[in-house]
Motif scaffolding. Structure first.
Motif, mmCIF file in Angstrom:
data_model
loop_
_atom_site.group_PDB
_atom_site.id
_atom_site.type_symbol
_atom_site.label_atom_id
_atom_site.label_comp_id
_atom_site.label_asym_id
_atom_site.label_seq_id
_atom_site.Cartn_x
_atom_site.Cartn_y
_atom_site.Cartn_z
ATOM 1 N N LEU A 21 -33.321 16.594 54.893
ATOM 2 C CA LEU A 21 -33.560 15.179 55.179
ATOM 3 C C LEU A 21 -32.276 14.468 55.573
ATOM 4 C CD1 LEU A 21 -35.882 13.108 55.132
ATOM 5 C CD2 LEU A 21 -35.338 12.671 52.734
ATOM 6 N N ALA A 22 -31.136 15.098 55.317
ATOM 7 C CA ALA A 22 -29.844 14.450 55.563
ATOM 8 C C ALA A 22 -29.648 14.021 57.019
ATOM 9 C CB ALA A 22 -28.706 15.367 55.108
ATOM 10 N N PRO A 23 -29.945 14.872 58.029
ATOM 11 C CA PRO A 23 -29.742 14.423 59.414
ATOM 12 C C PRO A 23 -30.599 13.220 59.778
ATOM 13 C CG PRO A 23 -29.978 16.801 59.324
ATOM 14 C CD PRO A 23 -30.364 16.277 57.978
ATOM 15 N N GLU A 24 -31.810 13.149 59.239
ATOM 16 C CA GLU A 24 -32.677 12.012 59.545
ATOM 17 C C GLU A 24 -32.118 10.732 58.921
ATOM 18 O OE1 GLU A 24 -34.861 12.358 61.670
ATOM 19 O OE2 GLU A 24 -35.023 14.539 61.711
ATOM 20 N N HIS A 45 -31.479 13.918 45.988
ATOM 21 C CA HIS A 45 -32.327 15.102 46.100
ATOM 22 C C HIS A 45 -31.493 16.327 46.425
ATOM 23 C CE1 HIS A 45 -31.893 13.823 50.328
ATOM 24 N NE2 HIS A 45 -32.039 15.114 50.609
ATOM 25 N N ARG A 46 -32.087 17.486 46.251
ATOM 26 C CA ARG A 46 -31.437 18.741 46.589
ATOM 27 C C ARG A 46 -32.013 19.278 47.886
ATOM 28 N NH1 ARG A 46 -31.918 23.251 42.405
ATOM 29 N NH2 ARG A 46 -34.124 22.741 42.631
ATOM 30 N N GLU A 47 -31.160 19.942 48.650
ATOM 31 C CA GLU A 47 -31.605 20.617 49.849
ATOM 32 C C GLU A 47 -31.715 22.116 49.557
ATOM 33 O OE1 GLU A 47 -32.354 18.927 52.425
ATOM 34 O OE2 GLU A 47 -31.172 17.102 52.467
ATOM 35 N N ALA A 54 -39.776 17.472 56.090
ATOM 36 C CA ALA A 54 -40.324 17.099 57.390
ATOM 37 C C ALA A 54 -41.274 15.911 57.269
ATOM 38 C CB ALA A 54 -41.049 18.294 58.012
ATOM 39 N N LEU A 55 -42.087 15.882 56.217
ATOM 40 C CA LEU A 55 -43.030 14.777 56.035
ATOM 41 C C LEU A 55 -42.298 13.465 55.761
ATOM 42 C CD1 LEU A 55 -45.737 16.533 53.842
ATOM 43 C CD2 LEU A 55 -46.001 15.782 56.207
ATOM 44 N N LEU A 56 -41.318 13.519 54.878
ATOM 45 C CA LEU A 56 -40.589 12.297 54.565
ATOM 46 C C LEU A 56 -39.724 11.848 55.732
ATOM 47 C CD1 LEU A 56 -39.568 12.702 50.833
ATOM 48 C CD2 LEU A 56 -41.583 11.639 51.837
ATOM 49 N N ALA A 57 -39.287 12.802 56.572
ATOM 50 C CA ALA A 57 -38.516 12.426 57.760
ATOM 51 C C ALA A 57 -39.363 11.570 58.697
ATOM 52 C CB ALA A 57 -38.011 13.670 58.479
ATOM 53 N N VAL A 304 -26.622 28.208 53.171
ATOM 54 C CA VAL A 304 -27.699 28.546 54.113
ATOM 55 C C VAL A 304 -28.162 27.302 54.858
ATOM 56 C CG1 VAL A 304 -30.085 29.346 54.273
ATOM 57 C CG2 VAL A 304 -28.464 30.572 52.833
ATOM 58 N N VAL A 305 -28.330 26.197 54.104
ATOM 59 C CA VAL A 305 -28.768 24.954 54.740
ATOM 60 C C VAL A 305 -27.741 24.479 55.768
ATOM 61 C CG1 VAL A 305 -29.231 22.510 54.331
ATOM 62 C CG2 VAL A 305 -30.209 24.237 52.823
ATOM 63 N N GLN A 306 -26.464 24.525 55.401
ATOM 64 C CA GLN A 306 -25.423 24.080 56.328
ATOM 65 C C GLN A 306 -25.414 24.925 57.598
ATOM 66 O OE1 GLN A 306 -23.541 21.366 56.166
ATOM 67 N NE2 GLN A 306 -24.622 20.818 54.277
ATOM 68 N N GLU A 307 -25.602 26.214 57.444
ATOM 69 C CA GLU A 307 -25.603 27.077 58.625
ATOM 70 C C GLU A 307 -26.821 26.799 59.510
ATOM 71 O OE1 GLU A 307 -24.342 29.845 61.379
ATOM 72 O OE2 GLU A 307 -23.319 28.771 59.769
ATOM 73 N N ARG A 308 -27.967 26.557 58.886
ATOM 74 C CA ARG A 308 -29.161 26.243 59.676
ATOM 75 C C ARG A 308 -29.005 24.901 60.387
ATOM 76 N NH1 ARG A 308 -33.667 28.190 55.194
ATOM 77 N NH2 ARG A 308 -33.783 30.363 55.872
ATOM 78 N N LEU A 309 -28.414 23.939 59.685
ATOM 79 C CA LEU A 309 -28.192 22.645 60.319
ATOM 80 C C LEU A 309 -27.179 22.751 61.456
ATOM 81 C CD1 LEU A 309 -28.110 20.255 57.236
ATOM 82 C CD2 LEU A 309 -29.962 20.596 58.872
#
Length: 488
Positions: A21-24, A45-47, A54-57, A304-309
């Motif tokens: 949700l961070a980029p949004e 929140h945790r990523e 996606a829903l909250l975005a 993992v999240v940082q790499e995907r982002l």
């Protein structure tokens, strides 16, 4: 085709970004800033979030877009919280006068949230501000990590200690007292439960442990004075220190009263604190082992999240721009094929060069591409804008630092892509200094569109080099400025 490839790249970028949700939130902050609205953001929140993110975005995009579209708000708060697997997003602003006005823009997201088993509420707060609150449950799909060697050692030692005390106690019990003693000793195994984090069963099980501790002392009148040590050690793990100390002192008093007359009062009152220290140490060791394991797992998930982002940003910012430029050049070459074959050939040659650059940009997604250079990127941007029939003016009053060139090159790419996609600009003004890059165009429309991933990506990239992104709108122009930190 280039159009299909561009759509596929954008879809892949969106899919990767939906894990967070961070980029949004960053994109929403940028849109609010462009509308002159002060934004306060607090995340709890945790990523990663997966489908819940996606829903909250979607809710965040629509809520913030409606705030900017109305143009009456001066302040907007965005907060997230996660409690027991329930993820909550709140967007509060001071620009809506009635509940019906604010709720209308969120009818679509409300249906999607409800379909996922969540809840979306809108309404005026007691202070008159309009609040949007969306809650959805985050599925617990993370694998459970195996117990570490340290945890196994702590639990094993604790279990052995309990077993020894049970066997010792049973050997001292007359056969007629076994119906009372056996259940009490078996109940002492509840101490092993305290090696895990707290749960709702904490107080009932603690009461069971207390009963199992003092029944043998007061009912059977046997000198098993070390049993309260297990209870006191558990109290200091489960309760605040002051409460545990008070209850521990009470346990010592009760123990002394129970063994009075057996000639073991002093021995018992020494054994209880020693046993409590051993139990407390083993329980804390088991819990600390779990905390270290969870911290390592959280760091791995964050990586993992940082790499995907990063992959999502690169797909959008690098490959997406290249494909959009190829599309513009292709459309121009197709129109010129009959009227001006020579120029059409030049445009096709530019397309080939851009395709080669897109292939190189694809390597950036894997992290193996060389750094981008601002100079060539500026020349490419001028060519793409010229091909789209947009007049461009460049003011160079200095050169940016070499270590900032890759990020500024991407800022320039994103700005040019947005001009081509979202505006009807006739003129673009680019200003380059040693500590800033400004791109302004005159293609502002009256509509406010939901924030895309571009501004959020740019904010993230610039924050990594301690730079800032600012956007502003006027009735006739849109300005984007990337400001670098001033250097001595």
């Amino acid at each position: 085709t280039a159009r299909e490839a561009l759509a596929a790249a954008r879809a892949a970028s969106v899919e990767l970004r939906s894990l967070s949700l961070a980029p949004e939130i960053a994109a929403a902050r940028g849109l609010l800033a462009s509308g002159g609205i002060e934004a306060d953001v607090a995340t709890g929140h945790r990523e990663p979030l997966g489908r819940a993110g996606a829903l909250l975005a979607v809710v965040l995009r629509e809520a913030v877009t409606d705030v900017v579209r109305r143009g009456t708000a001066r302040h907007c708060e965005i907060t997230t919280a996660e409690d027991g697997g329930l993820l909550t997003l709140r967007v509060v602003n001071d620009g809506v006068r009635t509940s019906e006005q604010g709720a209308h823009a969120l009818e679509g997201p409300a249906a999607r949230i409800a379909a996922a088993g969540g809840r979306l509420r809108t309404g005026l707060e007691p202070d008159g501000r309009f609040a949007v609150e969306a809650s959805v449950r985050v599925p617990e799909d993370r694998p459970v990590a195996e117990a570490t060697a340290e945890r196994r050692l702590a639990v094993g030692l604790l279990a052995a200690t309990v077993a020894v005390m049970v066997v010792k106690g049973l050997l001292q019990v007359p056969p007629r007292d076994l119906p009372v003693a056996v259940p009490c000793f078996l109940a002492m195994a509840v101490v092993l439960r305290w090696t895990r984090p707290r749960g709702r069963d904490r107080l009932p099980l603690l009461a069971v442990q207390a009963v199992a501790t003092f029944v043998p002392l007061f009912v059977l009148h046997q000198p098993w004075g070390t049993l309260p040590g297990f209870l006191v050690g558990s109290l200091f793990v489960l309760l605040p220190v002051r409460v545990a100390a008070a209850l521990g002192a009470l346990a010592l008093v009760l123990t002394g009263a129970a063994v009075r007359g057996d000639g073991m009062v002093v021995n018992t009152l020494v054994s209880v604190p020693v046993t409590a220290l051993v139990v407390y140490g083993l329980l804390r060791l088991a819990r600390l082992a779990d905390e270290l394991r969870d911290a390592a797992a959280a760091r791995a998930r964050a990586a993992v999240v940082q790499e995907r982002l990063r992959a999502a940003r690169d797909l959008h910012d690098l490959l997406g721009h290249g494909l959009a430029a190829i599309l513009v050049k292709g459309e121009l070459a197709r129109r010129l094929a009959d009227r001006d074959p020579d120029r059409a050939a030049r445009e096709f040659a530019d397309m080939v060069a851009m395709a080669r650059r897109a292939r190189a940009d694809m390597a950036a997604v894997t992290g193996t591409a060389p750094h981008l250079e601002f100079g060539p990127e500026l020349e490419s941007a001028l060519g793409v804008l010229a091909a789209a029939g947009i007049e461009t003016t460049v003011h160079r009053e200095g050169d940016p630092p070499a270590d900032a060139e890759p990020v500024l090159a991407i800022v320039l790419r994103e700005a040019v892509t947005n001009v081509l996609r979202h505006s009807s600009a006739k003129h673009v003004d680019i200003k380059v200094t040693a500590d800033a890059l400004t791109i302004e165009n005159d293609g502002v429309s009256g509509d406010v569109t939901p924030p895309g991933s571009g501004l959020g990506n740019l904010s993230t990239r610039l924050a990594a080099i301690e730079a800032d992104l600012e956007t502003s709108r006027t009735p006739t122009a849109f300005r984007l400025t990337a400001s670098l930190p001033r250097r001595p």
